[in-house]
Design an enzyme around this catalytic site. Structure first.
Site, mmCIF file in Angstrom:
data_model
loop_
_atom_site.group_PDB
_atom_site.id
_atom_site.type_symbol
_atom_site.label_atom_id
_atom_site.label_comp_id
_atom_site.label_asym_id
_atom_site.label_seq_id
_atom_site.Cartn_x
_atom_site.Cartn_y
_atom_site.Cartn_z
ATOM 1 N N PHE A 150 0.811 -1.224 0.000
ATOM 2 C CA PHE A 150 0.000 0.000 0.000
ATOM 3 C C PHE A 150 0.842 1.271 0.000
ATOM 4 O O PHE A 150 0.352 2.335 -0.377
ATOM 5 C CB PHE A 150 -0.937 0.012 1.229
ATOM 6 C CG PHE A 150 -0.243 0.381 2.514
ATOM 7 C CD1 PHE A 150 -0.030 1.721 2.852
ATOM 8 C CD2 PHE A 150 0.232 -0.589 3.388
ATOM 9 C CE1 PHE A 150 0.633 2.072 4.029
ATOM 10 C CE2 PHE A 150 0.891 -0.253 4.562
ATOM 11 C CZ PHE A 150 1.089 1.088 4.877
ATOM 12 N N LYS A 174 -1.323 -7.105 -9.353
ATOM 13 C CA LYS A 174 -2.325 -7.173 -8.278
ATOM 14 C C LYS A 174 -1.908 -6.138 -7.232
ATOM 15 O O LYS A 174 -1.066 -6.412 -6.379
ATOM 16 C CB LYS A 174 -2.343 -8.593 -7.685
ATOM 17 C CG LYS A 174 -3.647 -9.012 -7.023
ATOM 18 C CD LYS A 174 -4.076 -8.168 -5.849
ATOM 19 C CE LYS A 174 -3.257 -8.375 -4.610
ATOM 20 N NZ LYS A 174 -3.539 -7.359 -3.544
ATOM 21 N N GLU A 177 -5.013 -3.919 -1.957
ATOM 22 C CA GLU A 177 -6.464 -3.695 -1.864
ATOM 23 C C GLU A 177 -6.764 -2.455 -1.012
ATOM 24 O O GLU A 177 -7.896 -1.987 -0.973
ATOM 25 C CB GLU A 177 -7.163 -4.936 -1.279
ATOM 26 C CG GLU A 177 -6.831 -5.284 0.162
ATOM 27 C CD GLU A 177 -5.491 -6.028 0.344
ATOM 28 O OE1 GLU A 177 -4.656 -6.002 -0.583
ATOM 29 O OE2 GLU A 177 -5.297 -6.602 1.434
ATOM 30 N N SER A 227 5.300 -7.112 3.223
ATOM 31 C CA SER A 227 5.812 -7.413 4.563
ATOM 32 C C SER A 227 6.624 -8.715 4.571
ATOM 33 O O SER A 227 6.551 -9.514 3.631
ATOM 34 C CB SER A 227 4.642 -7.502 5.543
ATOM 35 O OG SER A 227 3.745 -8.484 5.091
ATOM 36 N N CYS A 282 9.716 1.621 3.528
ATOM 37 C CA CYS A 282 10.599 0.491 3.835
ATOM 38 C C CYS A 282 12.035 0.956 4.029
ATOM 39 O O CYS A 282 12.864 0.207 4.520
ATOM 40 C CB CYS A 282 10.540 -0.544 2.729
ATOM 41 S SG CYS A 282 11.251 0.067 1.205
ATOM 42 N N GLU A 382 9.620 -4.371 12.900
ATOM 43 C CA GLU A 382 9.383 -3.237 12.005
ATOM 44 C C GLU A 382 8.074 -2.578 12.456
ATOM 45 O O GLU A 382 7.012 -3.204 12.422
ATOM 46 C CB GLU A 382 9.243 -3.713 10.557
ATOM 47 C CG GLU A 382 9.020 -2.554 9.599
ATOM 48 C CD GLU A 382 8.729 -3.009 8.159
ATOM 49 O OE1 GLU A 382 7.939 -3.947 7.980
ATOM 50 O OE2 GLU A 382 9.292 -2.401 7.236
HETATM 51 P P1 NAD Z 1 1.512 -6.747 2.874
HETATM 52 O O1 NAD Z 1 2.540 -7.820 2.891
HETATM 53 O O2 NAD Z 1 0.427 -6.795 3.878
HETATM 54 O O3 NAD Z 1 0.780 -6.719 1.438
HETATM 55 C C1 NAD Z 1 1.511 -6.677 0.237
HETATM 56 C C2 NAD Z 1 0.706 -7.362 -0.860
HETATM 57 O O4 NAD Z 1 0.538 -8.745 -0.549
HETATM 58 C C3 NAD Z 1 -0.702 -6.789 -1.060
HETATM 59 O O5 NAD Z 1 -0.962 -6.716 -2.439
HETATM 60 C C4 NAD Z 1 -1.591 -7.807 -0.364
HETATM 61 O O6 NAD Z 1 -2.872 -7.918 -0.949
HETATM 62 C C5 NAD Z 1 -0.839 -9.106 -0.539
HETATM 63 N N1 NAD Z 1 -1.036 -10.027 0.578
HETATM 64 C C6 NAD Z 1 -1.280 -9.713 1.881
HETATM 65 N N2 NAD Z 1 -1.373 -10.828 2.626
HETATM 66 C C7 NAD Z 1 -1.162 -11.868 1.788
HETATM 67 C C8 NAD Z 1 -1.119 -13.285 1.976
HETATM 68 N N3 NAD Z 1 -1.295 -13.821 3.174
HETATM 69 N N4 NAD Z 1 -0.880 -14.050 0.902
HETATM 70 C C9 NAD Z 1 -0.677 -13.514 -0.316
HETATM 71 N N5 NAD Z 1 -0.715 -12.185 -0.551
HETATM 72 C C10 NAD Z 1 -0.952 -11.366 0.490
HETATM 73 O O7 NAD Z 1 2.314 -5.356 2.938
HETATM 74 P P2 NAD Z 1 1.735 -3.887 3.129
HETATM 75 O O8 NAD Z 1 1.258 -3.728 4.523
HETATM 76 O O9 NAD Z 1 0.836 -3.531 2.010
HETATM 77 O O10 NAD Z 1 3.079 -3.030 2.910
HETATM 78 C C11 NAD Z 1 3.960 -2.675 3.949
HETATM 79 C C12 NAD Z 1 5.158 -3.611 3.995
HETATM 80 O O11 NAD Z 1 5.840 -3.584 2.744
HETATM 81 C C13 NAD Z 1 6.199 -3.182 5.023
HETATM 82 O O12 NAD Z 1 6.653 -4.332 5.700
HETATM 83 C C14 NAD Z 1 7.319 -2.579 4.193
HETATM 84 O O13 NAD Z 1 8.602 -2.628 4.769
HETATM 85 C C15 NAD Z 1 7.242 -3.419 2.970
HETATM 86 N N6 NAD Z 1 7.859 -2.744 1.851
HETATM 87 C C16 NAD Z 1 9.079 -3.187 1.433
HETATM 88 C C17 NAD Z 1 9.733 -2.552 0.391
HETATM 89 C C18 NAD Z 1 11.079 -3.020 -0.075
HETATM 90 O O14 NAD Z 1 11.497 -2.593 -1.135
HETATM 91 N N7 NAD Z 1 11.780 -3.873 0.645
HETATM 92 C C19 NAD Z 1 9.142 -1.442 -0.228
HETATM 93 C C20 NAD Z 1 7.883 -1.016 0.220
HETATM 94 C C21 NAD Z 1 7.256 -1.684 1.261
#
Ligand code: NAD
Length: 497
Positions: A150, A174, A177, A227, A282, A382
Site C-alpha cells: 500500500f 495485483k 487492496e 511485509s 521500507c 518493524e
Molecule cells: P503486505 O505484505 O500486507 O501486502 C503486500 C501485498 O501482498 C498486497 O498486495 C496484499 O494484498 C498481498 N497479501 C497480503 N497478505 C497476503 C497473503 N497472506 N498471501 C498472499 N498475498 C498477500 O504489505 P503492506 O502492509 O501492504 O506493505 C507494507 C510492507 O511492505 C512493510 O513491511 C514494508 O517494509 C514493505 N515494503 C518493502 C519494500 C522493499 O522494497 N523492501 C518497499 C515497500 C514496502
C-alpha cells in the site's frame, strides 16, 4: 454502493462479477470512498489467458517500438502527475508533495525502461574455435506478475511492469487492496500511450487472487513487495511452483551518527527520515545509533521531532498523513506501549495526537525512544509508523556489529566528517543500500534496489540491469557457416567443437 473499482483485462476496464468487495477508506475520516472487488476465479483465468495470448505478438514487437511506448508513457505520467498524486492523497492520505514524489520516482523507472534497446544487448565472441562464433541474446519469459504494497501505490507498480513489458513480457498486476485506484489510473495512461490489449492486466483482491498467480503454470515470474511474512510465503510458494521470484520485504534501518558529524545536518536528516511519510517507508530510519559523544544530541533530535505535526493532505502545514488503517494505528500504539513496559524512555509520545476536525483519522504523532536495547520489541519489530528508537554505541566497531546483527538489510546510513569512518562503514556493513551523509539512499533506476538479508528473497533485484536479467532468459548461440575453405571432416566423436 460507493464507486466500484474496475478490473483492467484484455485492454478494457470492466466491472467485476464478484460478489465479494473490500471497502477502500479515506484514512483521515474512515469514509468509504470505493469498493474493490475480489476478482473471481473465471476473471483471473481470463486475465492470465489473455496475457498469454498477448505475449505471442508483443514479444515480436521491435525493441525500439517497445522503447517508444515507454517514452510516450513517461510523458503521459508527467502530464498527469498531479492527478495521480491526488488519487494517492485520497486513498492513502500522503501529503501532496510526498504523493507527487511517489509518482516521480516511478516515472524515473519508466524513463529507464525507455532505454531498453541498449539494456537488452547480448554478448559476442568471434572465433571461439576456428570459424566458429558464439553470441547471446536475451529473450522475454512470458507472462509475469506483480504484487504490490500500500505504501507507494504509484512507484512500486512502476518498478515492475514497465521494465518487464519493455523486455517483451506481458504482465499481471495485483495492487494493494488498501489503495487500488492509483494503479487503475496508471493502467489507463499506459493504454492511452498505445499499449496493446492484454500486455498489462490489473486484477484486484488479496490472498486468494495472489494464490492463483503463485500457482498458475502460465505465470513465469513473480515480483513482490510487502511485509516479511507475506514475502517469505510468496518466495517459498512461488519457487515451489518452479517460478522465478523476487520478494522485497520489511526492514529496520539504522542511521549511525559519529561525533564528528554536523549536528544540524544530523537533526534535519533524522526528522525527515524517521517520521516523514508517517514512517510508512521500507527505507525509513527507525533506529538512530549515536556513537560516543554524539548521544548528547538526543534531546535536540527529540525536540525537533516533537515539533512535527501530522495532518490531512489539504493542509499545507501537515508534515505527514495518517496511518493506512485503524489496525495499523492500533498495532503501532501497542508497540509504543510495549516499548514503555520493556524499559525504554519515551522522550516524545505521539499516542494521543489529535488533528482538529478529523477525530476518526488514523493519526499517530511523532514518537522518540531513548535507552533502547536490541532485546526490546521496539528494536526488533518493524513498526512502520512515525517512531524512532535511539541506541548508544561506544565506537564505530560496536555500531557496525549492532547493525550487522540485525536480520534485515534494506538500507542504512552513516553521518560523519571522516572519510576513513565512512569507507570502513560502507565496506564492513552487511546491508544492501548505504548512504554516506544521505539518510535514505534509494538508488536511481540506472542502478538497482538492492536490499539484503531478511529484506529480500531472491537474487536479481528491482529495476536497472538486474530487472532486465530477472525478466529475461539468455540464449547462447554457437554458429559455424561452411564455405569451400573449410574441409569436410568425418564425424567428431569427442566433445571438442
Ligand atoms: P503486505 O505484505 O500486507 O501486502 C503486500 C501485498 O501482498 C498486497 O498486495 C496484499 O494484498 C498481498 N497479501 C497480503 N497478505 C497476503 C497473503 N497472506 N498471501 C498472499 N498475498 C498477500 O504489505 P503492506 O502492509 O501492504 O506493505 C507494507 C510492507 O511492505 C512493510 O513491511 C514494508 O517494509 C514493505 N515494503 C518493502 C519494500 C522493499 O522494497 N523492501 C518497499 C515497500 C514496502
Amino acid at each position: 454502493m460507493a464507486h466500484q473499482v474496475q478490473l483492467f483485462i484484455n485492454g478494457e476496464f470492466v466491472p467485476s462479477k464478484s460478489e465479494r468487495f473490500i471497502p477502500v477508506t479515506d484514512p483521515a475520516t474512515q469514509d468509504v470512498i470505493a469498493q474493490v472487488p475480489c476478482t473471481t476465479a473465471e476473471e483471473m483465468a481470463f486475465a492470465i489467458a489473455s496475457a498469454k495470448e498477448a505475449f505471442k505478438s508483443w514479444k515480436e514487437v521491435p525493441v525500439s517500438e517497445r522503447a517508444r511506448l515507454m517514452m510516450r508513457f513517461a510523458h503521459l505520467l508527467k502530464e498527469h502527475q498531479a492527478e495521480i498524486a491526488d488519487i494517492i492523497c485520497r486513498e492513502l492520505g500522503k501529503t501532496v508533495e510526498d504523493a507527487k514524489g511517489d509518482v516521480w520516482r516511478g516515472i524515473e523507472v519508466v524513463e529507464q525502461a525507455a532505454n531498453i534497446p541498449s539494456l537488452m544487448m547480448g554478448e559476442t565472441v568471434e572465433n571461439v574455435a576456428r570459424s566458429i562464433d558464439t553470441y547471446s541474446y536475451i529473450q522475454p519469459l512470458g507472462v509475469c506478475a506483480g504484487i504490490t504494497p500500500f505504501n507507494f501505490p504509484a512507484m512500486i507498480p512502476l518498478w515492475m511492469f514497465p521494465m518487464a513489458i519493455a523486455c517483451g513480457n506481458t504482465f499481471i498486476l495485483k495492487p494493494s487492496e488498501q489503495d487500488p485506484m492509483t494503479v487503475n489510473k496508471i493502467a489507463e495512461l499506459f493504454a492511452l500511450a498505445g499499449a496493446p490489449a492484454g500486455v498489462l492486466q490489473v486484477v484486484h483482491g488479496n490472498k486468494e487472487q495472489v494464490d492463483v498467480l503463485l500457482r498458475h503454470p502460465d505465470i513465469k515470474a513473480i515480483s513482490f513487495v510487502g511485509s516479511v511474512n507475506v514475502g517469505q510465503y510468496i518466495y517459498k510458494t512461488g519457487t515451489d511452483h518452479l517460478k522465478r521470484v523476487q520478494a522485497f520485504a520489511g526492514a529496520k534501518n539504522h542511521m549511525v551518527i559519529m561525533p564528528d558529524a554536523n549536528k544540524q545536518q544530523v537533526i534535519n536528516a533524522l526528522v525527515g527520515a524517521s517520521v516523514g511519510a508517517a514512517g510508512q517507508r521500507c527505507m525509513a530510519i527507525s533506529v538512530a545509533v549515536f556513537v560516543g559523544d554524539s548521544q548528547q544530541w538526543i534531546p535536540e533530535v527529540a525536540a525537533a521531532i516533537a515539533k512535527v505535526r501530522p495532518g490531512v493532505y489539504t493542509d499545507p502545514e501537515a508534515a505527514y498523513g495518517p496511518q493506512i488503517s485503524p489496525q495499523a494505528k492500533a498495532r503501532i500504539l501497542s508497540l509504543i506501549e510495549q516499548g514503555k513496559v520493556e524499559g525504554a524512555t519515551c522522550l516524545v509520545d505521539g499516542s494521543d495526537v489529535k488533528v482538529a476536525g478529523y477525530p476518526n483519522g488514523n493519526w499517530v504523532g511523532p514518537t522518540v525512544f531513548s535507552d533502547v536495547t536490541p532485546d526490546m520489541t521496539i528494536y526488533k519489530e518493524e513498526i512502520f509508523g512515525p517512531v524512532l528508537a535511539t541506541v548508544n554505541a561506544a565506537s564505530l566497531d560496536e555500531a557496525i556489529e549492532l547493525v550487522n546483527n540485525s536480520p534485515y538489510g534494506n538500507g542504512t546510513s552513516i553521518f560523519t566528517a571522516s572519510g576513513a569512518a565512512a569507507r570502513k562503514y560502507q565496506h564492513e556493513i552487511e546491508v544492501g543500500q548505504v548512504g554516506i551523509n544521505i539518510p535514505i539512499p534509494v538508488p536511481l533506476p540506472f542502478f538497482s534496489f538492492t536490499g539484503w538479508k531478511g529484506s529480500f528473497y531472491g537474487d536479481q533485484h528491482a529495476y536497472g540491469k538486474q530487472a532486465v536479467r530477472f525478466y529475461t532468459e539468455t540464449k547462447t548461440i554457437t554458429a559455424r557457416w561452411f564455405d569451400d575453405s573449410i574441409p569436410v571432416s568425418g564425424p567428431n566423436m569427442s566433445i571438442n567443437l
